[in-house]
Design a protein around this motif. Structure first.
Motif, PDB file in Angstrom:
ATOM      1  N   ARG A  97       0.820  -1.263  -0.202  1.00 23.37           N
ATOM      2  CA  ARG A  97      -0.048  -0.073  -0.020  1.00 23.37           C
ATOM      3  C   ARG A  97       0.886   1.195   0.037  1.00 23.37           C
ATOM      4  O   ARG A  97       0.387   2.375  -0.582  1.00 23.37           O
ATOM      5  CB  ARG A  97      -0.676   0.157   1.125  1.00 23.37           C
ATOM      6  CG  ARG A  97      -1.868  -1.252   1.092  1.00 23.37           C
ATOM      7  CD  ARG A  97      -2.857  -0.944   2.351  1.00 23.37           C
ATOM      8  NE  ARG A  97      -3.582  -2.189   2.462  1.00 23.37           N
ATOM      9  CZ  ARG A  97      -4.173  -2.720   3.592  1.00 23.37           C
ATOM     10  NH1 ARG A  97      -3.769  -2.192   4.665  1.00 23.37           N
ATOM     11  NH2 ARG A  97      -4.688  -3.703   3.513  1.00 23.37           N
ATOM     12  N   TRP A  98       2.209   1.025   0.677  1.00 24.74           N
ATOM     13  CA  TRP A  98       3.021   2.260   0.692  1.00 24.74           C
ATOM     14  C   TRP A  98       3.480   2.678  -0.542  1.00 24.74           C
ATOM     15  O   TRP A  98       3.515   3.692  -1.151  1.00 24.74           O
ATOM     16  CB  TRP A  98       4.041   1.940   1.523  1.00 24.74           C
ATOM     17  CG  TRP A  98       3.941   1.886   3.019  1.00 24.74           C
ATOM     18  CD1 TRP A  98       2.439   2.047   3.633  1.00 24.74           C
ATOM     19  CD2 TRP A  98       4.437   1.956   4.156  1.00 24.74           C
ATOM     20  NE1 TRP A  98       2.747   1.738   4.943  1.00 24.74           N
ATOM     21  CE2 TRP A  98       4.056   1.617   5.387  1.00 24.74           C
ATOM     22  CE3 TRP A  98       6.105   1.766   4.146  1.00 24.74           C
ATOM     23  CZ2 TRP A  98       4.544   1.688   6.784  1.00 24.74           C
ATOM     24  CZ3 TRP A  98       6.525   1.467   5.294  1.00 24.74           C
ATOM     25  CH2 TRP A  98       5.975   1.749   6.514  1.00 24.74           C
ATOM     26  N   LEU A  99       3.885   1.582  -1.403  1.00 23.04           N
ATOM     27  CA  LEU A  99       4.174   1.925  -2.794  1.00 23.04           C
ATOM     28  C   LEU A  99       2.973   2.387  -3.590  1.00 23.04           C
ATOM     29  O   LEU A  99       3.261   3.414  -4.363  1.00 23.04           O
ATOM     30  CB  LEU A  99       4.795   0.550  -3.450  1.00 23.04           C
ATOM     31  CG  LEU A  99       5.280   0.564  -4.683  1.00 23.04           C
ATOM     32  CD1 LEU A  99       6.405   1.857  -4.990  1.00 23.04           C
ATOM     33  CD2 LEU A  99       5.620  -0.727  -5.393  1.00 23.04           C
ATOM     34  N   VAL A 100       2.001   1.954  -3.463  1.00 27.83           N
ATOM     35  CA  VAL A 100       0.813   2.427  -4.229  1.00 27.83           C
ATOM     36  C   VAL A 100       0.473   3.955  -4.008  1.00 27.83           C
ATOM     37  O   VAL A 100       0.534   4.937  -4.977  1.00 27.83           O
ATOM     38  CB  VAL A 100      -0.569   1.785  -3.999  1.00 27.83           C
ATOM     39  CG1 VAL A 100      -1.487   2.472  -4.693  1.00 27.83           C
ATOM     40  CG2 VAL A 100      -0.186   0.328  -4.738  1.00 27.83           C
ATOM     41  N   ALA A 101       0.510   4.391  -2.832  1.00 30.61           N
ATOM     42  CA  ALA A 101       0.613   5.689  -2.355  1.00 30.61           C
ATOM     43  C   ALA A 101       1.682   6.536  -2.697  1.00 30.61           C
ATOM     44  O   ALA A 101       1.407   7.789  -3.129  1.00 30.61           O
ATOM     45  CB  ALA A 101       0.380   5.757  -0.861  1.00 30.61           C
ATOM     46  N   ALA A 102       2.875   5.982  -2.874  1.00 26.67           N
ATOM     47  CA  ALA A 102       3.772   6.746  -3.219  1.00 26.67           C
ATOM     48  C   ALA A 102       3.820   6.926  -4.703  1.00 26.67           C
ATOM     49  O   ALA A 102       4.223   8.271  -5.089  1.00 26.67           O
ATOM     50  CB  ALA A 102       5.184   6.051  -3.079  1.00 26.67           C
ATOM     51  N   ILE A 103       3.417   6.326  -5.672  1.00 24.30           N
ATOM     52  CA  ILE A 103       3.221   6.483  -6.892  1.00 24.30           C
ATOM     53  C   ILE A 103       2.124   7.377  -7.139  1.00 24.30           C
ATOM     54  O   ILE A 103       2.288   8.264  -7.897  1.00 24.30           O
ATOM     55  CB  ILE A 103       2.763   5.133  -7.654  1.00 24.30           C
ATOM     56  CG1 ILE A 103       3.926   4.075  -7.569  1.00 24.30           C
ATOM     57  CG2 ILE A 103       2.157   5.196  -8.980  1.00 24.30           C
ATOM     58  CD1 ILE A 103       3.724   2.631  -8.043  1.00 24.30           C
ATOM     59  N   LEU A 104       1.016   7.497  -6.412  1.00 30.45           N
ATOM     60  CA  LEU A 104      -0.032   8.236  -6.713  1.00 30.45           C
ATOM     61  C   LEU A 104       0.366   9.728  -6.039  1.00 30.45           C
ATOM     62  O   LEU A 104       0.168  10.689  -6.732  1.00 30.45           O
ATOM     63  CB  LEU A 104      -1.323   8.028  -5.847  1.00 30.45           C
ATOM     64  CG  LEU A 104      -2.237   6.879  -6.293  1.00 30.45           C
ATOM     65  CD1 LEU A 104      -3.081   6.315  -5.246  1.00 30.45           C
ATOM     66  CD2 LEU A 104      -2.709   7.164  -7.616  1.00 30.45           C
ATOM     67  N   MET A 105       1.327   9.964  -5.129  1.00 30.39           N
ATOM     68  CA  MET A 105       1.739  11.081  -4.613  1.00 30.39           C
ATOM     69  C   MET A 105       2.608  11.634  -5.699  1.00 30.39           C
ATOM     70  O   MET A 105       2.644  13.069  -5.827  1.00 30.39           O
ATOM     71  CB  MET A 105       2.482  10.937  -3.248  1.00 30.39           C
ATOM     72  CG  MET A 105       3.072  12.146  -2.861  1.00 30.39           C
ATOM     73  SD  MET A 105       1.812  13.552  -2.309  1.00 30.39           S
ATOM     74  CE  MET A 105       1.113  12.642  -0.934  1.00 30.39           C
ATOM     75  N   LEU A 106       3.686  10.858  -6.402  1.00 29.44           N
ATOM     76  CA  LEU A 106       4.656  11.452  -7.366  1.00 29.44           C
ATOM     77  C   LEU A 106       3.628  11.779  -8.508  1.00 29.44           C
ATOM     78  O   LEU A 106       3.914  12.759  -9.169  1.00 29.44           O
ATOM     79  CB  LEU A 106       5.346  10.304  -7.798  1.00 29.44           C
ATOM     80  CG  LEU A 106       6.509   9.816  -7.004  1.00 29.44           C
ATOM     81  CD1 LEU A 106       7.297   8.809  -7.295  1.00 29.44           C
ATOM     82  CD2 LEU A 106       7.399  10.955  -6.675  1.00 29.44           C
ATOM     83  N   ALA A 107       2.596  11.113  -8.840  1.00 35.94           N
ATOM     84  CA  ALA A 107       1.860  11.508 -10.050  1.00 35.94           C
ATOM     85  C   ALA A 107       1.120  12.949  -9.626  1.00 35.94           C
ATOM     86  O   ALA A 107       1.111  13.819 -10.606  1.00 35.94           O
ATOM     87  CB  ALA A 107       0.545  10.672 -10.377  1.00 35.94           C
TER      88      ALA A 107
END
Length: 150
Positions: free
Chosen positions: A22-32
């Motif tokens: 979930r942390w990786l998914v959140a990081a990808i969304l934050m970068l987008a």
């Protein structure tokens, strides 16, 4: 004088389940989101900035969704010199690398293609990280290699 303690000769085996972080998914969304925001606040003409910002958000959302939908995978390191298995299939040339609390696994599947996965701290707690460290070290130590230089 008392008996000396018994030491186990058995190597450490390890069963783990990989699942998307979930942390990786959140990081990808934050970068987008940050990428889109940086396009909007830049000095790029608005006619270009807004469509590119929307494209950055859409691409980031698609990548996050792709990561979140990856199926779980069962790993087993037998600890007795046999190769590790991923979903019951032998994994060849398995290598485990560590970057702090992150564990990165690279292996060849049955078709000979390289595969990669990473365990993040939200998917691999500290006790399981220790198990993986011990199991991966026993596989590395049990490989048959020449003991002397040619």
């Amino acid at each position: 004088m008392g008996k000396s303690p018994r030491w186990s000769n058995a190597s450490a085996s390890c069963r783990l389940e990989w699942r998307p972080s979930r942390w990786l998914v959140a990081a990808i969304l934050m970068l987008a989101l940050l990428g889109a925001l940086s396009l909007v606040v830049s000095e790029m003409p608005r006619a270009w900035a807004w469509p590119l910002a929307a494209a950055a958000l859409a691409y980031g959302g698609a990548k996050a969704r792709h990561e979140a939908r990856k199926p779980a995978q069962a790993w087993f390191w037998p600890g007795d010199g046999r190769p590790a298995t991923a979903d019951g299939v032998a994994a060849r040339d398995v290598a485990v690398a560590w970057r702090g609390p992150l564990a990165f696994v690279r292996w060849r599947d049955a078709a000979g293609r390289w595969r990669r996965q990473s365990w993040w701290p939200d998917t691999l707690p500290a006790a399981r990280r220790r198990e993986l460290r011990l199991a991966a070290a026993s596989v590395r130590a049990s490989r048959s290699a020449a003991s002397m230089a040619p």
